[in-house]
Design an enzyme around this catalytic site. Structure first.
Site, PDB file in Angstrom:
ATOM      1  N   ASP A  72     -13.715  15.971  25.254  1.00 16.40           N
ATOM      2  CA  ASP A  72     -14.534  14.984  24.506  1.00 16.40           C
ATOM      3  C   ASP A  72     -14.371  13.696  25.479  1.00 16.40           C
ATOM      4  O   ASP A  72     -13.601  13.679  26.210  1.00 16.40           O
ATOM      5  CB  ASP A  72     -14.432  14.548  23.103  1.00 16.40           C
ATOM      6  CG  ASP A  72     -15.526  13.978  22.416  1.00 16.40           C
ATOM      7  OD1 ASP A  72     -16.505  13.500  23.064  1.00 16.40           O
ATOM      8  OD2 ASP A  72     -15.541  14.122  21.177  1.00 16.40           O
TER       9      ASP A  72
HETATM   10  C1  BGC Z   1     -18.588  12.487  20.806  1.00 16.31           C
HETATM   11  C2  BGC Z   1     -19.068  13.885  21.535  1.00 16.31           C
HETATM   12  C3  BGC Z   1     -20.333  13.618  22.468  1.00 16.31           C
HETATM   13  C4  BGC Z   1     -19.750  12.529  23.586  1.00 16.31           C
HETATM   14  C5  BGC Z   1     -20.622  12.137  24.757  1.00 16.31           C
HETATM   15  C6  BGC Z   1     -18.427  11.373  22.089  1.00 16.31           C
HETATM   16  O1  BGC Z   1     -18.017  10.310  21.259  1.00 16.31           O
HETATM   17  O2  BGC Z   1     -17.631  12.823  19.997  1.00 16.31           O
HETATM   18  O3  BGC Z   1     -19.564  14.573  20.407  1.00 16.31           O
HETATM   19  O4  BGC Z   1     -20.878  14.727  23.089  1.00 16.31           O
HETATM   20  O5  BGC Z   1     -19.294  11.434  22.872  1.00 16.31           O
HETATM   21  O6  BGC Z   1     -21.574  11.276  24.221  1.00 16.31           O
END
Ligand code: BGC
Length: 862
Positions: free
Chosen positions: A274
């Site tokens: 993530d």
């Molecule tokens: C989230 C993800 C997301 C990523 C990119 C993170 O804060 O947990 O689900 O895909 O950001 O935006």
């Protein structure tokens, strides 16, 4: 009982063909198959050839980001750059390459799809396929290679801020729906990325919280949806989760990644982090993490899997084969999704077919919770021969939800609000009066006005805690979604500053109102407009403050609150254009109307990434207003738009309750379709709706905190807990009514035993006994009568949705294999289907089982 043995291979093909019994016409065709099979045959060879030409540094350059949503290109070898994008319910607008700011594109709108909660509520694999097809085609058209979805973390806790992005609380329901969704995305030559692996079930300290479930809980509850995605759908991307797993970040957990994901399940795609996760180079590299994204450092070379990784290989601390494997996976995905293929699909975006799909999915996910007769018949569907004047109220009546919630925000091509949907449906036939009911309590400034954002995209205020009134020593900085503060340490005086950019939606006089215990000051654009010097230590002395200011539409204003105290404050306003009616006014209107529709629920001020809700109540005095409306007019329909459970203290008095989820850009049309009966509702709850938060397992077992989560309820997630504890929820998992009636009968089993290569076929008849066409879901629950371990009283194992004309009967088929009878046996560390008696139950809701049969499983043949 008829007993027929059916070979497993035959069943498998039937299973694939008949997984969904819904006859709904396919409104979108997948792109035709191309020379993809040929391409796939040569993938491994092509990848090996490329890999042989790459330097070590080039291989390492594919193990980390080269932009916020980019993976490096290697021009020398014609290896293209890869583009990634959020998210689960639409392709996100373009973000700047190196910052979180919007790139400012004007043509990056997308079809805003109903959220995955809505897909889950449809209990229809065809809706899941349709969702994936639209998402995949639009991602491709926007030149994305990985789409960062679907999200599938289970709704263990109603407060979890991200429940709205996912597929409910049940591992089997989510697994059965995620497979067609992923397959459809990937048919468009885009890699799906299932997230977040694993155990991301709270936002409270989402990076630090240490998840410690037993192995059985992990295997039976939290992993099956990922397992199905890998083994059945061939998902190409898996995103790790923020949380820890037994003391190490989930992305670098040997057990989760090397033993299970890449070991047992044989995952061949890319495991990516993530965005901005706390990993370390050695563990991440050795334990199977392939790609590091979003780390907040200035130079991409400072990523854990950049220079430090290269250096460790050069120093002999990590074998070079580790870099080979990671690069191979990226190249493999590139080849599978056709990045080296002239004929790669081009995708399409914002087509009328995509809009029709959004409407269809939204309508199928709507759940009719309650529809009691008022006089001779139920209020719904609205009979426009009688109902000519409707009063519409509630915070969601004219609210749009696309741009909110965090990383899953969508810059929607357009969004039909519930009010717009009703107006379009009724035209001149029904007179609609619209009001916003003023609550007796002060509400914070709605998130629609908050232009400043948490980095995830959630509208938020920045909050800073200082050591002293002069605000010299900063103790902590964080985010808060509302202009409302309540101290959690009533003994200590807090010195806090809250700042946000506020953007008025309409020009004119804004009446700012404050209720506070303590000192309060508000600055707008650096000018003090409200200031009170109360005694900060004086408890129980609430003061109210007021200031009126003229503001311009769509202009950013810097709001800054300084609060010294140990209690609370709320800053709210009456903004122009909101037309708040006081109680006497809205009650009089409700009494006069032929029917009242209250569109309430939550918004992305509540259902949002990065922050959990504080309680399960409807915000902003909605309960009070709903109760008054029901009292004033028994033909009041409460229509809730929300992504997670809310309490309903007025449930017994309400005659009609509908649950609509965040329904995407066509939500308003879909809601109107169901309210008027153009579409007969067929959704079923994919979550339990508890009567109160205190009934839920994590709260009862005191297992919700910032440090660690033991998953103390074990395999008793959601409804399994309520059944075991004999707690009656407001509405059960699987519950959902229709405008017609159905009868399930004639349960039959194809065998009295299943061996490893056979399957049990469960069939039953469903008859539409009412006067309208409609679809019913037959839900199959299993109970292991003679289990040697504690197992749930009911576990969902399969379902089938079937469309029926009035009077029509059809047979539904659900297949069970040996794994369906198994539990995870911690002594043998494997699935175990214990011989003995099982009960098979069919119903149209967890709490409405109408057919039961006993089944004896014979011991496995050696
Ligand atoms: C989230 C993800 C997301 C990523 C990119 C993170 O804060 O947990 O689900 O895909 O950001 O935006």
């Amino acid at each position: 009982m008829n007993i027929i043995l059916i070979p497993f291979s035959l069943i498998l093909s039937i299973l694939l063909l008949s997984a969904c019994q819904n006859e709904s016409k396919k409104i979108i065709q997948e792109p035709p198959l191309k020379a993809k099979t040929e391409r796939l045959l040569t993938v491994e060879q092509d990848v090996s050839n490329l890999l042989a030409k790459m330097t070590l540094a080039e291989k390492v350059s594919l193990a980390h980001a080269s932009g916020k949503f980019h993976i490096n290109a290697i021009e020398r070898l014609n290896i293209p750059e890869m583009w990634l994008s959020d998210g689960p319910h639409g392709v996100r607008h373009q973000i700047e390459r190196h910052t979180w700011k919007s790139a400012g594109w004007t043509d990056d709108q997308a079809t805003y799809l109903p959220h995955l909660t809505s897909v889950a509520a449809s209990w229809n694999v065809e809706m899941a396929r349709l969702h994936g097809q639209v998402l995949g085609a639009e991602a491709r058209e926007r030149k994305k290679d990985f789409i960062l979805g679907p999200g599938v973390n289970l709704a263990r806790l109603p407060l979890y801020g991200r429940n709205f992005e996912y597929m409910g609380e049940d591992p089997v329901l989510a697994a059965k729906l995620v497979v067609p969704q992923i397959k459809a995305i990937q048919k468009n030559d885009v890699a799906a990325t299932i997230k977040h692996y694993a155990l991301n079930t709270q936002e409270l300290n989402r990076i630090g919280v240490n998840a410690k479930p037993t192995e059985r809980t992990l295997r039976e509850v939290y992993l099956p949806v990922f397992e199905a995605a890998v083994k059945e759908a061939g998902v190409l991307g898996v995103m790790g989760s923020y949380n820890q797993y037994y003391g190490t970040n989930a992305n670098q957990s040997k057990h989760l990644v090397m033993d299970i994901l890449k070991g047992e399940w044989g995952f061949q795609g890319v495991l990516l982090t993530d965005w901005n996760v706390d990993i370390n180079t050695y563990d991440a590299a050795m334990n199977g993490l392939d790609l590091e994204m979003g780390t907040e450092v200035d130079d991409y070379q400072d990523y854990f899997l950049a220079k430090p990784f290269l250096t460790m290989i050069e120093d002999g601390k990590i074998p070079s084969s580790v870099a080979d494997d990671k690069a191979r996976r990226i190249l493999r995905v590139q080849h599978i999704i056709g990045m080296y293929d002239q004929n790669r699909h081009l995708g399409v975006r914002n087509t009328v077919e995509h809009q029709a799909a959004a409407r269809k999915i939204a309508a199928e996910g709507i759940v009719l919770l309650k529809n009691e007769p008022v006089g001779s018949k139920p209020i719904l569907p609205l009979d426009t021969n009688i109902i000519k004047n409707i009063l519409v109220l509630g915070p969601n009546a004219d609210k749009k939800h696309g741009t909110g919630g965090g990383s899953s925000e969508v810059k929607s091509f357009y969004e039909i609000t519930p009010l717009a949907g009703l107006k379009a449906k009724f035209g001149d036939a029904v007179n609609i009066q619209v009001m916003r009911a003023k609550s007796s309590a002060l509400s914070p400034i709605a998130s629609d006005y908050v232009a400043s954002r948490h980095w995830t995209g959630t509208p938020a205020w920045n909050i800073s805690y200082f050591a002293e009134p002069a605000r010299k020593t900063l103790l902590e900085e964080s985010w808060i979604v509302d202009s409302q503060y309540k101290s959690t340490q009533p003994e200590t005086v807090q010195y806090i500053t809250m700042a946000a950019k506020i953007k008025p939606l309409a020009a004119g006089l804004h009446h700012l109102n404050v209720k506070v215990e303590g000192d309060f000051q508000l600055k707008i654009n650096n000018k003090v407009v409200i200031s009170s010097q109360a005694n900060v230590r004086q408890v129980g002395k609430e003061i109210t403050l007021h200031y009126a200011i003229k503001l311009n539409e769509n202009e950013d204003y810097a709001f800054e609150v300084q609060y010294n105290g140990h209690e609370y404050f709320t800053l709210g306003w009456d903004a122009p254009g909101e037309f708040f009616a006081d109680e006497a006014e809205y009650i009089a209107a409700a009494k006069k109307a032929d029917a009242v529709i209250y569109f309430g629920g939550l918004s992305h001020g509540d259902d949002r990434e990065s922050i959990d809700r504080l309680n399960m109540k409807l915000p902003n005095s909605q309960d009070e207003i709903i109760a008054k409306l029901i009292k004033a007019n028994e033909k009041t329909i409460v229509f809730l738009v929300a992504g997670s459970a809310v309490e309903m203290p007025w449930v017994a008095q309400a005659n009609a309750i509908v649950w609509g989820w965040y329904g995407g850009m066509e939500a308003g049309h879909a809601f109107a379709d169901v309210l008027t009966g153009t579409v007969n509702p067929s959704g079923k709850m994919p979550i339990t709706l508890p009567a109160k938060l205190a009934d839920t397992a994590p709260i009862v077992l005191n297992d919700y905190n910032a440090e660690e989560s033991l998953y103390s309820e074990g395999v008793f997630i959601g409804y399994r807990w309520f059944e075991q504890q004999k707690i009656k929820p407001l509405f059960s998992f699987g519950h959902g009514l229709s405008y017609t009636n159905f009868e399930i009968s004639g349960l039959e089993l194809s065998a009295n035993n299943v061996s490893d290569d056979e399957t049990l076929l469960v069939t039953a008849k469903v008859k539409n006994t009412g006067a309208r066409a409609g679809a019913e879901v037959v839900e199959l629950y299993l109970r292991d009568v003679e289990a040697s371990v504690l197992r749930p009283n009911k576990e969902l194992k399969g379902f089938a949705k079937v469309m029926l004309q009035p009077g029509e009967t059809k047979t539904v088929s659900i297949h069970l294999n040996r794994r369906d009878f198994s539990f995870w046996d911690e002594s043998s560390n494997n699935w175990l289907a214990e011989a003995g008696e099982f009960e098979i139950m069919l119903g149209n809701s967890l709490d409405n089982i109408s057919q039961r049969a006993k089944f004896t499983l014979q011991p496995a043949q050696l």
